[in-house]
Design an enzyme around this catalytic site. Structure first.
Site, PDB file in Angstrom:
ATOM      1  N   GLU A  21      -9.149   0.268   5.903  1.00 44.24           N
ATOM      2  CA  GLU A  21      -9.461   1.006   7.121  1.00 44.24           C
ATOM      3  C   GLU A  21     -10.729   0.461   7.779  1.00 44.24           C
ATOM      4  O   GLU A  21     -11.468  -0.322   7.155  1.00 44.24           O
ATOM      5  CB  GLU A  21      -9.664   2.490   6.765  1.00 44.24           C
ATOM      6  CG  GLU A  21      -8.447   3.165   6.126  1.00 44.24           C
ATOM      7  CD  GLU A  21      -7.332   3.484   7.125  1.00 44.24           C
ATOM      8  OE1 GLU A  21      -7.097   2.697   8.058  1.00 44.24           O
ATOM      9  OE2 GLU A  21      -6.679   4.532   6.967  1.00 44.24           O
ATOM     10  N   HIS A  45      -6.549  -1.564  11.095  1.00 43.93           N
ATOM     11  CA  HIS A  45      -6.468  -1.687   9.638  1.00 43.93           C
ATOM     12  C   HIS A  45      -5.381  -2.673   9.212  1.00 43.93           C
ATOM     13  O   HIS A  45      -4.448  -2.966   9.953  1.00 43.93           O
ATOM     14  CB  HIS A  45      -6.300  -0.316   8.957  1.00 43.93           C
ATOM     15  CG  HIS A  45      -4.939   0.306   9.058  1.00 43.93           C
ATOM     16  ND1 HIS A  45      -4.697   1.612   8.703  1.00 43.93           N
ATOM     17  CD2 HIS A  45      -3.726  -0.183   9.475  1.00 43.93           C
ATOM     18  CE1 HIS A  45      -3.408   1.876   8.870  1.00 43.93           C
ATOM     19  NE2 HIS A  45      -2.806   0.814   9.340  1.00 43.93           N
ATOM     20  N   ASN A  99      -5.675   1.183  14.606  1.00 43.26           N
ATOM     21  CA  ASN A  99      -7.124   1.224  14.384  1.00 43.26           C
ATOM     22  C   ASN A  99      -7.653  -0.092  13.805  1.00 43.26           C
ATOM     23  O   ASN A  99      -8.789  -0.152  13.355  1.00 43.26           O
ATOM     24  CB  ASN A  99      -7.483   2.389  13.456  1.00 43.26           C
ATOM     25  CG  ASN A  99      -6.795   2.270  12.096  1.00 43.26           C
ATOM     26  OD1 ASN A  99      -6.141   1.268  11.813  1.00 43.26           O
ATOM     27  ND2 ASN A  99      -6.942   3.289  11.268  1.00 43.26           N
ATOM     28  N   ASP A 104       0.845  -1.193   0.000  1.00 40.99           N
ATOM     29  CA  ASP A 104       0.000   0.000   0.000  1.00 40.99           C
ATOM     30  C   ASP A 104       0.883   1.247   0.000  1.00 40.99           C
ATOM     31  O   ASP A 104       2.096   1.159   0.220  1.00 40.99           O
ATOM     32  CB  ASP A 104      -0.943   0.019   1.221  1.00 40.99           C
ATOM     33  CG  ASP A 104      -0.198  -0.036   2.548  1.00 40.99           C
ATOM     34  OD1 ASP A 104       1.048  -0.117   2.553  1.00 40.99           O
ATOM     35  OD2 ASP A 104      -0.861  -0.001   3.589  1.00 40.99           O
TER      36      ASP A 104
HETATM   37  C1  F6R Z   1       1.976   0.034   5.864  1.00 35.48           C
HETATM   38  C2  F6R Z   1       0.716  -0.641   6.199  1.00 35.48           C
HETATM   39  C3  F6R Z   1       0.044  -0.349   7.489  1.00 35.48           C
HETATM   40  C4  F6R Z   1       0.941  -0.670   8.677  1.00 35.48           C
HETATM   41  C5  F6R Z   1       0.227  -0.441  10.012  1.00 35.48           C
HETATM   42  C6  F6R Z   1       1.179  -0.623  11.173  1.00 35.48           C
HETATM   43  O1  F6R Z   1       2.442  -0.407   4.630  1.00 35.48           O
HETATM   44  O2  F6R Z   1       0.221  -1.399   5.432  1.00 35.48           O
HETATM   45  O3  F6R Z   1      -1.147  -1.096   7.555  1.00 35.48           O
HETATM   46  O4  F6R Z   1       1.357  -1.997   8.589  1.00 35.48           O
HETATM   47  O5  F6R Z   1      -0.321   0.831  10.062  1.00 35.48           O
HETATM   48  O6  F6R Z   1       2.144   0.381  11.125  1.00 35.48           O
HETATM   49  P1  F6R Z   1       3.408   0.357  12.089  1.00 35.48           P
HETATM   50  O7  F6R Z   1       4.157  -0.877  11.717  1.00 35.48           O
HETATM   51  O8  F6R Z   1       4.162   1.599  11.753  1.00 35.48           O
HETATM   52  O9  F6R Z   1       2.881   0.316  13.472  1.00 35.48           O
END
Ligand code: F6R
Length: 235
Positions: A136, A131, A129, A66
């Site tokens: 989301e 996701h 959250n 993403d």
């Molecule tokens: C990023 C992604 C997001 C992160 C998630 C956790 O490519 O797909 O879903 O994996 O927000 O982020 P961190 O690892 O920074 O806590």
């Protein structure tokens, strides 16, 4: 569901996941894998760069999970450049499929979705959250690859990654494609993720925690560190 939960000490987590992925690449050199960016995988990528033999990734395909829409390539939070910096440029996979936003977004979505068909392994992180990628809250198990409006917490996370662009939208592989991947690894570290991980694995399956739908995958592997797993009843 046949969920496997693997828990490592926090200081051993990155090397352990790197070893597991290295084993997988040795067994399946033509692996087609999607990778996230963010704080969770950063130490894993550093470990992989340390461990990789010259040819380990030479037949593999890496697909970016993403990215934010509209960030400049020198923005610290931009996913494609970040994945290149942290791993791709060091391990040189046969192919890296970035999310090309130079044309119209609909074309970018179609290309990303085509690249996400037939993944052998989807590696994802967990948002505070709930996701997965940028699926989301409100996403469902059949959510497609698409452009989404970012949840406020995802915008905050982008600030934490040092963005200067205040992104409002993201582009993501959809949950439906991730659930089609041959294998699915959910990486989760840190105490701040403990509550959302317990909701994702032990709460109701519901669109307010999109990660809960990962339990539908036949071979979901959750690889957590001790602090992230601390609230799980099933540990
Ligand atoms: C990023 C992604 C997001 C992160 C998630 C956790 O490519 O797909 O879903 O994996 O927000 O982020 P961190 O690892 O920074 O806590």
């Amino acid at each position: 569901m046949s969920l496997s939960l693997v828990i490592h000490a926090a200081d051993e987590w990155a090397d352990a996941v790197a070893a597991a992925l290295t084993d997988r690449l040795r067994a399946e050199p033509r692996l087609r894998v999607c990778l996230p960016t963010g704080e969770t995988p950063a130490p894993l990528y550093a470990a992989l760069v340390r461990q990789a033999d010259a040819d380990l990734w030479s037949q593999a395909t890496v697909v970016l999970l993403d990215d934010y829409v509209g960030l400049s390539t020198d923005d610290q939070a931009a996913g494609g450049p970040r994945l290149r910096r942290e791993i791709v440029d060091h391990v040189h996979p046969a192919s890296f499929i970035d999310i090309d936003q130079s044309g119209d977004l609909e074309t970018a979505v179609q290309r990303l979705d085509a690249a996400a068909i037939g993944l052998d392994l989807a590696i994802v992180g967990l948002g505070l959250n709930g996701h997965i990628g940028f699926n989301e809250p409100g996403s469902t198990a059949d959510s497609s690859t698409r452009v989404v409006d970012l949840h406020p917490r995802s915008q905050e996370a982008a600030e934490g990654y040092g963005t200067e662009g205040a992104p409002e939208r993201g582009i993501t592989i959809g949950l439906a494609r991730l659930l089609e991947a041959g294998d699915l690894w959910l990486l989760v570290t840190g105490e701040r993720k403990a509550e959302i991980l317990s909701r994702a694995l032990e709460g109701p399956e519901a669109s307010d925690v999109p990660a809960s739908f990962l339990r539908r995958h036949a071979t979901l592997r959750v690889v957590a560190d001790e602090p992230a797993a601390s609230l799980l009843a099933s540990r």
